[in-house]
Design an enzyme around this catalytic site. Structure first.
Site, PDB file in Angstrom:
ATOM      1  N   THR A  66      46.062  18.351  84.884  1.00 17.39           N
ATOM      2  CA  THR A  66      44.705  18.634  84.403  1.00 17.39           C
ATOM      3  C   THR A  66      44.736  18.985  82.918  1.00 17.39           C
ATOM      4  O   THR A  66      43.733  19.389  82.347  1.00 17.39           O
ATOM      5  CB  THR A  66      44.080  19.809  85.187  1.00 17.39           C
ATOM      6  OG1 THR A  66      44.981  20.928  85.091  1.00 17.39           O
ATOM      7  CG2 THR A  66      43.873  19.474  86.640  1.00 17.39           C
TER       8      THR A  66
ATOM      9  N   ALA B 256      47.212  31.196  78.807  1.00 14.53           N
ATOM     10  CA  ALA B 256      46.562  30.301  79.753  1.00 14.53           C
ATOM     11  C   ALA B 256      46.616  28.888  79.202  1.00 14.53           C
ATOM     12  O   ALA B 256      46.960  28.674  78.042  1.00 14.53           O
ATOM     13  CB  ALA B 256      45.111  30.738  79.936  1.00 14.53           C
ATOM     14  N   LYS B 257      46.224  27.935  80.075  1.00 18.00           N
ATOM     15  CA  LYS B 257      46.239  26.530  79.666  1.00 18.00           C
ATOM     16  C   LYS B 257      45.374  26.304  78.439  1.00 18.00           C
ATOM     17  O   LYS B 257      45.580  25.375  77.689  1.00 18.00           O
ATOM     18  CB  LYS B 257      45.720  25.656  80.813  1.00 18.00           C
ATOM     19  CG  LYS B 257      46.797  25.307  81.816  1.00 18.00           C
ATOM     20  CD  LYS B 257      46.377  24.156  82.708  1.00 18.00           C
ATOM     21  CE  LYS B 257      47.478  23.818  83.705  1.00 18.00           C
ATOM     22  NZ  LYS B 257      47.113  22.787  84.647  1.00 18.00           N
ATOM     23  N   ARG B 258      44.378  27.182  78.243  1.00 16.40           N
ATOM     24  CA  ARG B 258      43.468  26.949  77.118  1.00 16.40           C
ATOM     25  C   ARG B 258      44.113  27.283  75.764  1.00 16.40           C
ATOM     26  O   ARG B 258      43.556  26.980  74.726  1.00 16.40           O
ATOM     27  CB  ARG B 258      42.170  27.723  77.314  1.00 16.40           C
ATOM     28  CG  ARG B 258      42.354  29.210  77.364  1.00 16.40           C
ATOM     29  CD  ARG B 258      41.041  29.920  77.611  1.00 16.40           C
ATOM     30  NE  ARG B 258      41.286  31.340  77.824  1.00 16.40           N
ATOM     31  CZ  ARG B 258      41.619  31.874  78.973  1.00 16.40           C
ATOM     32  NH1 ARG B 258      41.734  31.101  80.045  1.00 16.40           N
ATOM     33  NH2 ARG B 258      41.846  33.162  79.094  1.00 16.40           N
TER      34      ARG B 258
END
Ligand code: GLU
Length: 293
Positions: A17, A260-262
């Protein structure tokens, strides 16, 4: 004669993702190291059950970044979306035993039910990620289920966790750092076993794949520890062996804030583009774990 020792088989199971980031690279590094140290096998599995959010170009980029990091894997990469029939078969087995039920609730309906139960004496049951599904569709009659399905209503399938718990009895699993942990079959409530849009969910696919791939040591972030209670419950229901677990700490920045992924600047791609080499990325990943207070 020495006792038979099971081969160590580990896996890295990213969901495509987004790009591979430092946190996931650390997970991959742990699994790879454990396999290589033991002369075992390191597998890569693409967990793309969420067909709306997963993308092939992310999958390609993740595999390229793993190679660049020097984390070579054994055998073919298994992509979950290529194996829907394996999961459908397991779902049927659970269904025939009366352990799953169709749930027709929308997210909005579930939120309303939870809000309404907040006024009740015991309030809603709360799990690790917030209030649990209140069980609205659990006791629908077979006739009502048939009527709704015939009317074309969308539904997901949920595990009846109380029935599953009764079928399995007490169970436990071993985490290398935490020791023996008593399974909590109701921790995740009646979790989703098959999504509305695909015949599977993350929980079902993970247990089926770890079994089919002979994974003997599951290394992954400690944020997934609550799900392990559900996975071991499913393993017991399905008659699968339970692997050994090692839930590792999560990556944090120097102030202790969890990444986080962000955090886009911490993707392997951007580190690579800024001229950082693979050895240095591996060093940074190892250094950033366990900084949290
Ligand atoms: N696919 C999961 C993720 O990307 C990992 C699940 C697991 O290790 O079991 O968070």
């Amino acid at each position: 004669m020495s006792p038979a020792v099971l081969p160590v088989v580990t896996r890295f199971a990213p969901s495509p993702t987004g790009l591979l980031h430092l946190g996931s690279a650390y997970s991959a590094l742990v699994a790879w190291t454990r396999a290589r140290e033991a002369g075992g096998r390191f597998l890569v599995r693409i967990e793309d059950t969420d067909v709306r959010r997963c993308r092939r170009d992310y999958e390609t980029a993740i595999l390229q970044d793993l190679k660049w990091l020097g984390l070579n894997w054994d055998g073919e990469v298994r992509r979950q979306s290529d194996h829907f029939s394996d999961y459908g078969h397991e779902l049927d087995r659970l269904s025939r035993r009366g352990l799953v039920y169709p749930c027709f609730c929308s997210r909005a309906k579930i939120a309303r039910e939870i809000a309404a139960s907040a006024a009740a004496p015991h309030g809603p049951s709360v799990g690790p990620d917030g209030p649990l599904y209140p069980g609205t569709c659990r006791d629908l009659t077979p006739a009502e289920r048939k009527r709704r399905i015939a009317a074309g209503r969308e539904f997901c399938m949920r595990l009846d966790s109380a029935r599953a718990a009764a079928a399995v009895g007490p169970y436990d699993f071993v985490d290398e750092d935490r020791g023996r942990i008593a399974g909590q079959p109701l921790l995740m409530g009646d979790f989703v076993i098959a999504r509305k849009d695909t015949p599977i969910s993350y929980h079902l696919a993970v247990t089926v794949d770890d079994h089919l791939q002979g994974v003997s040591l599951v290394t992954r972030g400690e944020d997934i520890l609550p799900s392990t209670h559900a996975h071991v419950l499913l393993q017991r229901l399905q008659g699968y062996a339970t692997p050994l677990y090692a839930h590792h700490g999560l990556i944090a920045d120097p102030t202790g804030r969890r990444l986080a992924k962000r955090d886009k600047d911490l993707t392997i791609r951007s580190l690579r583009e800024s001229g950082v080499g693979p050895e240095e990325v591996r060093r940074r990943a190892l250094a950033a774990v366990g900084r949290q207070a």
